[in-house]
Design a protein around this motif. Structure first.
Motif, PDB file in Angstrom:
ATOM      1  N   ASN A  24       0.882  -1.164   0.000  1.00 37.14           N
ATOM      2  CA  ASN A  24       0.000   0.000   0.000  1.00 37.14           C
ATOM      3  C   ASN A  24       0.920   1.214   0.000  1.00 37.14           C
ATOM      4  OD1 ASN A  24       0.800  -0.045   2.753  1.00 37.14           O
ATOM      5  ND2 ASN A  24      -1.116  -1.019   3.363  1.00 37.14           N
ATOM      6  N   GLU A  25       0.970   2.023   1.041  1.00 39.63           N
ATOM      7  CA  GLU A  25       1.962   3.097   1.085  1.00 39.63           C
ATOM      8  C   GLU A  25       3.362   2.543   1.321  1.00 39.63           C
ATOM      9  OE1 GLU A  25       1.074   6.249   3.732  1.00 39.63           O
ATOM     10  OE2 GLU A  25      -0.696   6.909   2.636  1.00 39.63           O
ATOM     11  N   THR A  26       3.436   1.415   2.008  1.00 39.08           N
ATOM     12  CA  THR A  26       4.705   0.733   2.230  1.00 39.08           C
ATOM     13  C   THR A  26       4.626  -0.674   1.634  1.00 39.08           C
ATOM     14  OG1 THR A  26       3.978  -0.084   4.387  1.00 39.08           O
ATOM     15  CG2 THR A  26       5.147   2.021   4.344  1.00 39.08           C
ATOM     16  N   ILE A  27       5.754  -1.307   1.534  1.00 35.49           N
ATOM     17  CA  ILE A  27       5.816  -2.664   0.996  1.00 35.49           C
ATOM     18  C   ILE A  27       5.419  -3.636   2.110  1.00 35.49           C
ATOM     19  CG2 ILE A  27       7.307  -4.417  -0.032  1.00 35.49           C
ATOM     20  CD1 ILE A  27       9.059  -2.101  -1.080  1.00 35.49           C
ATOM     21  N   LYS A 346      13.645   4.711   2.734  1.00 33.09           N
ATOM     22  CA  LYS A 346      13.924   5.054   1.348  1.00 33.09           C
ATOM     23  C   LYS A 346      15.158   4.287   0.871  1.00 33.09           C
ATOM     24  CE  LYS A 346      10.716   8.306   1.176  1.00 33.09           C
ATOM     25  NZ  LYS A 346       9.498   8.158   0.355  1.00 33.09           N
ATOM     26  N   GLY A 347      15.283   4.164  -0.446  1.00 35.93           N
ATOM     27  CA  GLY A 347      16.513   3.647  -1.025  1.00 35.93           C
ATOM     28  C   GLY A 347      16.576   2.157  -1.259  1.00 35.93           C
ATOM     29  N   CYS A 348      15.487   1.431  -1.011  1.00 34.40           N
ATOM     30  CA  CYS A 348      15.540  -0.017  -1.226  1.00 34.40           C
ATOM     31  C   CYS A 348      14.137  -0.555  -1.450  1.00 34.40           C
ATOM     32  CB  CYS A 348      16.199  -0.733  -0.044  1.00 34.40           C
ATOM     33  SG  CYS A 348      15.269  -0.629   1.496  1.00 34.40           S
ATOM     34  N   ILE A 349      14.075  -1.788  -1.915  1.00 37.67           N
ATOM     35  CA  ILE A 349      12.814  -2.504  -2.053  1.00 37.67           C
ATOM     36  C   ILE A 349      12.839  -3.649  -1.057  1.00 37.67           C
ATOM     37  CG2 ILE A 349      11.366  -3.891  -3.597  1.00 37.67           C
ATOM     38  CD1 ILE A 349      12.400  -2.238  -5.910  1.00 37.67           C
ATOM     39  N   ALA A 350      12.145  -3.460   0.065  1.00 35.50           N
ATOM     40  CA  ALA A 350      12.132  -4.446   1.146  1.00 35.50           C
ATOM     41  C   ALA A 350      10.852  -4.259   1.942  1.00 35.50           C
ATOM     42  CB  ALA A 350      13.355  -4.271   2.053  1.00 35.50           C
ATOM     43  N   ALA A 355       6.798   2.385  -0.542  1.00 33.14           N
ATOM     44  CA  ALA A 355       6.579   1.793  -1.870  1.00 33.14           C
ATOM     45  C   ALA A 355       6.892   2.827  -2.949  1.00 33.14           C
ATOM     46  CB  ALA A 355       5.148   1.286  -1.986  1.00 33.14           C
ATOM     47  N   ASP A 356       8.192   3.175  -3.047  1.00 39.39           N
ATOM     48  CA  ASP A 356       8.706   4.080  -4.075  1.00 39.39           C
ATOM     49  C   ASP A 356       9.338   3.222  -5.161  1.00 39.39           C
ATOM     50  OD1 ASP A 356       7.969   6.017  -2.281  1.00 39.39           O
ATOM     51  OD2 ASP A 356      10.006   6.637  -1.780  1.00 39.39           O
ATOM     52  N   TYR A 386       6.141   5.122  -8.942  1.00 39.91           N
ATOM     53  CA  TYR A 386       5.233   5.101  -7.792  1.00 39.91           C
ATOM     54  C   TYR A 386       5.902   5.821  -6.624  1.00 39.91           C
ATOM     55  CZ  TYR A 386       2.032   1.656  -9.848  1.00 39.91           C
ATOM     56  OH  TYR A 386       1.103   1.008 -10.640  1.00 39.91           O
ATOM     57  N   LEU A 387       5.117   6.607  -5.917  1.00 39.22           N
ATOM     58  CA  LEU A 387       5.576   7.294  -4.718  1.00 39.22           C
ATOM     59  C   LEU A 387       4.657   6.929  -3.569  1.00 39.22           C
ATOM     60  CD1 LEU A 387       7.473   9.422  -3.408  1.00 39.22           C
ATOM     61  CD2 LEU A 387       5.769  11.160  -4.028  1.00 39.22           C
ATOM     62  N   ARG A 388       5.238   6.260  -2.566  1.00 41.53           N
ATOM     63  CA  ARG A 388       4.458   5.778  -1.420  1.00 41.53           C
ATOM     64  C   ARG A 388       3.191   5.061  -1.858  1.00 41.53           C
ATOM     65  NH1 ARG A 388       2.890  10.166   0.373  1.00 41.53           N
ATOM     66  NH2 ARG A 388       4.342  11.632  -0.601  1.00 41.53           N
ATOM     67  N   GLY A 389       3.353   4.171  -2.837  1.00 36.39           N
ATOM     68  CA  GLY A 389       2.269   3.289  -3.244  1.00 36.39           C
ATOM     69  C   GLY A 389       1.325   3.849  -4.280  1.00 36.39           C
TER      70      GLY A 389
END
Length: 422
Positions: A24-27, A346-350, A355-356, A386-389
């Motif tokens: 959603n807004e975050t992963i 910020k800076g990663c997908i985890a 959720a950027d 995408y910015l924050r989902g």
């Protein structure tokens, strides 16, 4: 709740793994197995396209005396179109410097009304308020600014120049708090005009007195300085950035008229890029309203590069020159977020991160008309951001401004970031 399926996710090796991403807004979850959720509102099949973290720039210079709101909106929109989702504003010409807590609130409101991407702030030190300048700086640090910009000489009439001895005393006054500093300038006491050598001299003078303070150098374009910094990084908590526009000139011949001295006799610059020995890349972007007579020490790059700068690094460094994609991501996202104390938000997908996302198609090509008039073919294309989902860029168009103000969350010291450049 949204779900990406058939995602190609980069790994620390040269391989990709096929995953699904719930956010959603975050992963929420990343899995190679099917993900099910009763709260799903949208399923998006990426069809094997590459999912990259939004790019993070550790120092923009876009707030000026003139048209602060207009510059914020225009420049951050250009950056978002190019996959940059986070900026940290280190203003050289801010008409309202960030000396006190109320200054944070003023710029926070301006950012959240005008910015298209998420932004953090660097603060300023008012040496004219001696002996209370260090106390004021500590109050700002405790509230979550990402660091302090030390400008020598100051190009801003609202920010008094802080001398090199005063900077060294400041290091001694507040070194125990892990406060991050950024130094930009040159040794103007010995050299009236900026040169790469005078910048090098100032840096070396500062390092003689540095304690355990983390210190960042926003703009290095002189190979002897770069070589020196790499020789001492294990003994100091120092980081620096290379300007993407300078690399464009060095590798691709895109000439914006800037001065660079990156040539080295053994062509080691590429090897440093390839082996993760360059801490970060930056746009070093400035507003178009910067006075023309400003010293080269405080000149930046045109915002016209922003829609293409991240894509250029992917095309030139990864696709063409075979720099590992994981290394390119570190230089454009991960290490900047770590240095700013914003990682892993910020800076990663985890799982747990914002959720950027940048959806990158490596099979397409993008034509890029550079400000020098040259036409350049870049491998790959940025298809969505995408910015924050929320999908904020689609088919080359940006949604309305939805940027948020960011507070530092973690220590910026390199020794705490075990996967960054150490």
């Amino acid at each position: 709740m949204k779900l990406f399926t058939n995602v190609s996710l980069p790994t620390s090796s040269a391989a990709f793994k096929r995953v699904n991403v719930l956010f959603n807004e975050t992963i929420i979850k990343i899995s190679s197995d099917e993900i099910q959720s009763d709260e799903l509102t949208e399923i998006i099949d990426l069809k094997g396209k590459i999912l990259l973290p939004g790019a993070v720039d550790a120092h923009s210079h876009i707030i000026t005396e003139k048209d602060a709101e207009k510059n914020l909106a225009h420049i951050t929109k250009s950056a978002l179109l190019g996959g940059w989702t986070t900026f940290a504003e280190l203003s050289y010409f801010n008409p309202k410097p960030i000396f006190h807590l109320e200054d944070i609130k003023y710029w926070q409101d301006l950012i959240e009304k005008n910015s298209f991407l998420d932004m953090a702030l660097w603060g300023n030190v008012n040496i004219a308020s001696y002996p209370y300048h260090a106390e004021a700086a500590q109050e700002l640090w405790s509230q979550g600014i990402v660091g302090f910009a030390l400008l020598h000489p100051s190009p801003n009439k609202h920010i008094p120049t802080i001398s090199l001895p005063e900077i060294m005393d400041l290091f001694l006054d507040i070194y125990e708090s892990d406060t991050l500093f950024a130094f930009q300038g040159y040794d103007f006491e010995d050299d009236q005009e900026f040169s790469f050598q005078s910048q090098d001299n100032a840096i070396k003078k500062l390092l003689r007195r540095i304690q355990e303070n983390p210190i960042h150098l926003p703009y290095i374009s002189y190979y002897p300085t770069l070589e020196f910094l790499n020789s001492i990084y294990k003994r100091t908590d120092i980081s620096y950035a290379l300007n993407i526009a300078d690399l464009m000139k060095f590798f691709s011949g895109i000439d914006l008229g800037q001065e660079i001295e990156l040539d080295d006799p053994e062509h080691q610059l590429f090897e440093l890029l390839r082996t993760n020995k360059i801490y970060m890349l930056s746009n070093n972007v400035e507003a178009s309203s910067v006075p023309e007579n400003v010293s080269l020490a405080f000149r930046g790059t045109t915002e016209k590069l922003l829609p293409y700068s991240y894509l250029w690094t992917l095309s030139e460094l990864w696709k063409k020159r075979k720099v590992p994609l994981a290394t390119v991501i570190k230089m454009t996202s991960e290490n900047s977020a770590k240095r700013l104390g914003l990682y892993p938000t910020k800076g990663c997908i985890a799982a747990g991160s914002d959720a950027d996302f940048v959806i990158y198609n490596p099979e397409k090509e993008t034509l890029f008309k550079a400000p020098d008039g040259s036409i350049n073919k870049l491998e790959g294309s940025i298809e969505e951001v995408y910015l924050r989902g929320n999908r904020v860029v689609q088919k080359g168009k940006a949604a309305t401004a939805s940027g948020s103000f960011l507070f530092r969350r973690n220590s910026p010291k390199r020794r705490y970031n075990t996967t960054s450049w150490i």
